[in-house]
Design a protein around this motif. Sequence first.
Motif, PDB file in Angstrom:
ATOM      1  N   GLY A  42      89.452  10.488  44.987  1.00  0.00           N
ATOM      2  CA  GLY A  42      89.620  10.088  46.388  1.00  0.00           C
ATOM      3  C   GLY A  42      90.667   8.999  46.552  1.00  0.00           C
ATOM      4  O   GLY A  42      91.254   8.825  47.627  1.00  0.00           O
ATOM      5  N   LYS A  43      90.904   8.230  45.486  1.00  0.00           N
ATOM      6  CA  LYS A  43      91.890   7.143  45.556  1.00  0.00           C
ATOM      7  C   LYS A  43      93.280   7.637  45.183  1.00  0.00           C
ATOM      8  O   LYS A  43      94.213   6.839  45.117  1.00  0.00           O
ATOM      9  CB  LYS A  43      91.473   5.999  44.616  1.00  0.00           C
ATOM     10  CG  LYS A  43      90.386   5.110  45.203  1.00  0.00           C
ATOM     11  CD  LYS A  43      90.370   3.750  44.528  1.00  0.00           C
ATOM     12  CE  LYS A  43      89.515   2.759  45.292  1.00  0.00           C
ATOM     13  NZ  LYS A  43      89.514   1.428  44.683  1.00  0.00           N
ATOM     14  N   ASN A  44      93.401   8.922  44.905  1.00  0.00           N
ATOM     15  CA  ASN A  44      94.686   9.523  44.552  1.00  0.00           C
ATOM     16  C   ASN A  44      95.410   8.712  43.460  1.00  0.00           C
ATOM     17  O   ASN A  44      96.524   8.237  43.660  1.00  0.00           O
ATOM     18  CB  ASN A  44      95.544   9.626  45.827  1.00  0.00           C
ATOM     19  CG  ASN A  44      96.681  10.601  45.649  1.00  0.00           C
ATOM     20  OD1 ASN A  44      96.653  11.404  44.708  1.00  0.00           O
ATOM     21  ND2 ASN A  44      97.690  10.511  46.496  1.00  0.00           N
ATOM     22  N   PRO A  45      94.763   8.557  42.300  1.00  0.00           N
ATOM     23  CA  PRO A  45      95.343   7.684  41.277  1.00  0.00           C
ATOM     24  C   PRO A  45      96.664   8.187  40.713  1.00  0.00           C
ATOM     25  O   PRO A  45      96.918   9.392  40.695  1.00  0.00           O
ATOM     26  CB  PRO A  45      94.261   7.636  40.188  1.00  0.00           C
ATOM     27  CG  PRO A  45      93.313   8.721  40.481  1.00  0.00           C
ATOM     28  CD  PRO A  45      93.476   9.146  41.902  1.00  0.00           C
ATOM     29  N   LEU A  46      97.475   7.234  40.271  1.00  0.00           N
ATOM     30  CA  LEU A  46      98.764   7.559  39.644  1.00  0.00           C
ATOM     31  C   LEU A  46      98.523   8.214  38.285  1.00  0.00           C
ATOM     32  O   LEU A  46      99.189   9.178  37.927  1.00  0.00           O
ATOM     33  CB  LEU A  46      99.569   6.257  39.466  1.00  0.00           C
ATOM     34  CG  LEU A  46     100.898   6.323  38.740  1.00  0.00           C
ATOM     35  CD1 LEU A  46     101.913   7.144  39.552  1.00  0.00           C
ATOM     36  CD2 LEU A  46     101.451   4.920  38.495  1.00  0.00           C
ATOM     37  N   PHE A  47      97.561   7.685  37.542  1.00  0.00           N
ATOM     38  CA  PHE A  47      97.250   8.205  36.206  1.00  0.00           C
ATOM     39  C   PHE A  47      95.984   9.060  36.274  1.00  0.00           C
ATOM     40  O   PHE A  47      95.039   8.724  36.998  1.00  0.00           O
ATOM     41  CB  PHE A  47      96.982   7.043  35.233  1.00  0.00           C
ATOM     42  CG  PHE A  47      98.204   6.231  34.898  1.00  0.00           C
ATOM     43  CD1 PHE A  47      99.074   6.627  33.894  1.00  0.00           C
ATOM     44  CD2 PHE A  47      98.472   5.063  35.600  1.00  0.00           C
ATOM     45  CE1 PHE A  47     100.204   5.878  33.585  1.00  0.00           C
ATOM     46  CE2 PHE A  47      99.595   4.307  35.298  1.00  0.00           C
ATOM     47  CZ  PHE A  47     100.469   4.715  34.293  1.00  0.00           C
ATOM     48  N   SER A  48      95.967  10.120  35.468  1.00  0.00           N
ATOM     49  CA  SER A  48      94.754  10.947  35.395  1.00  0.00           C
ATOM     50  C   SER A  48      93.654  10.113  34.732  1.00  0.00           C
ATOM     51  O   SER A  48      93.943   9.095  34.071  1.00  0.00           O
ATOM     52  CB  SER A  48      95.019  12.198  34.562  1.00  0.00           C
ATOM     53  OG  SER A  48      95.182  11.830  33.208  1.00  0.00           O
ATOM     54  N   VAL A  49      92.434  10.569  34.871  1.00  0.00           N
ATOM     55  CA  VAL A  49      91.330   9.795  34.281  1.00  0.00           C
ATOM     56  C   VAL A  49      91.471   9.747  32.756  1.00  0.00           C
ATOM     57  O   VAL A  49      91.163   8.723  32.135  1.00  0.00           O
ATOM     58  CB  VAL A  49      89.955  10.342  34.747  1.00  0.00           C
ATOM     59  CG1 VAL A  49      89.640  11.707  34.172  1.00  0.00           C
ATOM     60  CG2 VAL A  49      88.843   9.354  34.424  1.00  0.00           C
ATOM     61  N   SER A  50      91.981  10.808  32.142  1.00  0.00           N
ATOM     62  CA  SER A  50      92.112  10.764  30.671  1.00  0.00           C
ATOM     63  C   SER A  50      93.252   9.831  30.269  1.00  0.00           C
ATOM     64  O   SER A  50      93.165   9.147  29.244  1.00  0.00           O
ATOM     65  CB  SER A  50      92.260  12.161  30.064  1.00  0.00           C
ATOM     66  OG  SER A  50      93.426  12.749  30.531  1.00  0.00           O
ATOM     67  N   GLU A  51      94.297   9.745  31.077  1.00  0.00           N
ATOM     68  CA  GLU A  51      95.366   8.776  30.771  1.00  0.00           C
ATOM     69  C   GLU A  51      94.835   7.349  30.897  1.00  0.00           C
ATOM     70  O   GLU A  51      95.128   6.487  30.062  1.00  0.00           O
ATOM     71  CB  GLU A  51      96.548   8.973  31.722  1.00  0.00           C
ATOM     72  CG  GLU A  51      97.335  10.238  31.456  1.00  0.00           C
ATOM     73  CD  GLU A  51      98.374  10.547  32.541  1.00  0.00           C
ATOM     74  OE1 GLU A  51      99.397  11.139  32.204  1.00  0.00           O
ATOM     75  OE2 GLU A  51      98.145  10.231  33.748  1.00  0.00           O
ATOM     76  N   ARG A  52      94.060   7.109  31.949  1.00  0.00           N
ATOM     77  CA  ARG A  52      93.509   5.751  32.140  1.00  0.00           C
ATOM     78  C   ARG A  52      92.532   5.402  31.017  1.00  0.00           C
ATOM     79  O   ARG A  52      92.508   4.278  30.515  1.00  0.00           O
ATOM     80  CB  ARG A  52      92.845   5.641  33.520  1.00  0.00           C
ATOM     81  CG  ARG A  52      93.883   5.557  34.640  1.00  0.00           C
ATOM     82  CD  ARG A  52      93.249   5.513  36.011  1.00  0.00           C
ATOM     83  NE  ARG A  52      92.914   6.832  36.501  1.00  0.00           N
ATOM     84  CZ  ARG A  52      91.758   7.177  37.048  1.00  0.00           C
ATOM     85  NH1 ARG A  52      90.813   6.286  37.204  1.00  0.00           N
ATOM     86  NH2 ARG A  52      91.541   8.413  37.461  1.00  0.00           N
ATOM     87  N   PHE A  53      91.744   6.405  30.608  1.00  0.00           N
ATOM     88  CA  PHE A  53      90.822   6.208  29.478  1.00  0.00           C
ATOM     89  C   PHE A  53      91.618   5.826  28.220  1.00  0.00           C
ATOM     90  O   PHE A  53      91.264   4.883  27.515  1.00  0.00           O
ATOM     91  CB  PHE A  53      90.027   7.502  29.232  1.00  0.00           C
ATOM     92  CG  PHE A  53      89.209   7.489  27.976  1.00  0.00           C
ATOM     93  CD1 PHE A  53      87.914   6.981  27.972  1.00  0.00           C
ATOM     94  CD2 PHE A  53      89.726   7.964  26.778  1.00  0.00           C
ATOM     95  CE1 PHE A  53      87.167   6.949  26.796  1.00  0.00           C
ATOM     96  CE2 PHE A  53      88.992   7.939  25.606  1.00  0.00           C
ATOM     97  CZ  PHE A  53      87.705   7.429  25.613  1.00  0.00           C
ATOM     98  N   ASP A  54      92.707   6.556  27.964  1.00  0.00           N
ATOM     99  CA  ASP A  54      93.507   6.301  26.757  1.00  0.00           C
ATOM    100  C   ASP A  54      94.112   4.898  26.780  1.00  0.00           C
ATOM    101  O   ASP A  54      94.108   4.192  25.774  1.00  0.00           O
ATOM    102  CB  ASP A  54      94.646   7.326  26.629  1.00  0.00           C
ATOM    103  CG  ASP A  54      94.132   8.697  26.224  1.00  0.00           C
ATOM    104  OD1 ASP A  54      92.965   8.796  25.805  1.00  0.00           O
ATOM    105  OD2 ASP A  54      94.899   9.676  26.357  1.00  0.00           O
ATOM    106  N   ILE A  55      94.630   4.490  27.935  1.00  0.00           N
ATOM    107  CA  ILE A  55      95.262   3.166  28.031  1.00  0.00           C
ATOM    108  C   ILE A  55      94.221   2.061  27.814  1.00  0.00           C
ATOM    109  O   ILE A  55      94.429   1.130  27.031  1.00  0.00           O
ATOM    110  CB  ILE A  55      95.979   2.977  29.391  1.00  0.00           C
ATOM    111  CG1 ILE A  55      97.135   3.975  29.530  1.00  0.00           C
ATOM    112  CG2 ILE A  55      96.496   1.551  29.546  1.00  0.00           C
ATOM    113  CD1 ILE A  55      97.750   4.027  30.927  1.00  0.00           C
TER     114      ILE A  55
END
Length: 168
Positions: A42-55
């Motif tokens: 819903g927040k239209n994130p720049l990074f996918s959830v898996s990218e954010r998880f990895d970072i």
Amino acid sequence: MAHHVAIYPGTFDPLTLGHHDIMRRAARICDHLIVGVAENVGKNPLFSVSERFDIVSQVIDKDIQNGDMPDHVTVKTFNNLLTDFARAEQASILIRGLRAVSDFEYEFQMASANKRLNADIETIFLMAPEQQHFVASRLVKEVAAYGGDISSFVCPEVAEAVKAKIGK
Ligand code: PNS
């Protein structure tokens, strides 16, 4: 003796130095900290959830290796109600960072709703570090989008990822 499991939830799009500081401090006051990366489409994130998880995982692993964070910190993604996620993880504490007064209303609403949904869970607020009071993920993305320097707002790993994503 009670075993205190805490969740530090957020969208982390991207992780800022303010988030990083809260994570480190939260880890010191609980027995197990789970950093919960919310999918939050819903927040239209720049990074996918898996990218954010990895970072987030990369930053935490480095901290643990350097002895800057205890090794009882794990990262998980979630895509359901925070209180359900907390229940499934047997967590009784939610950690949130508070920056300026402007955060209060949103945080008050969320903590109150979460309390109504599960009265056994307490939200604990940690004050954001003074130097990072104004820093928000949205601001980091905006500065980066215009080619500005974000190195004082995020860790080097995050700055690299944002630059690669935005292409500047
Ligand atoms: O870092 P953010 O974007 O302020 O974090 C918001 C977050 C992830 C904590 C919130 O969106 C959330 O809890 N999402 C899960 C769905 C949910 O439980 N919503 C009701 C909260 S009262």
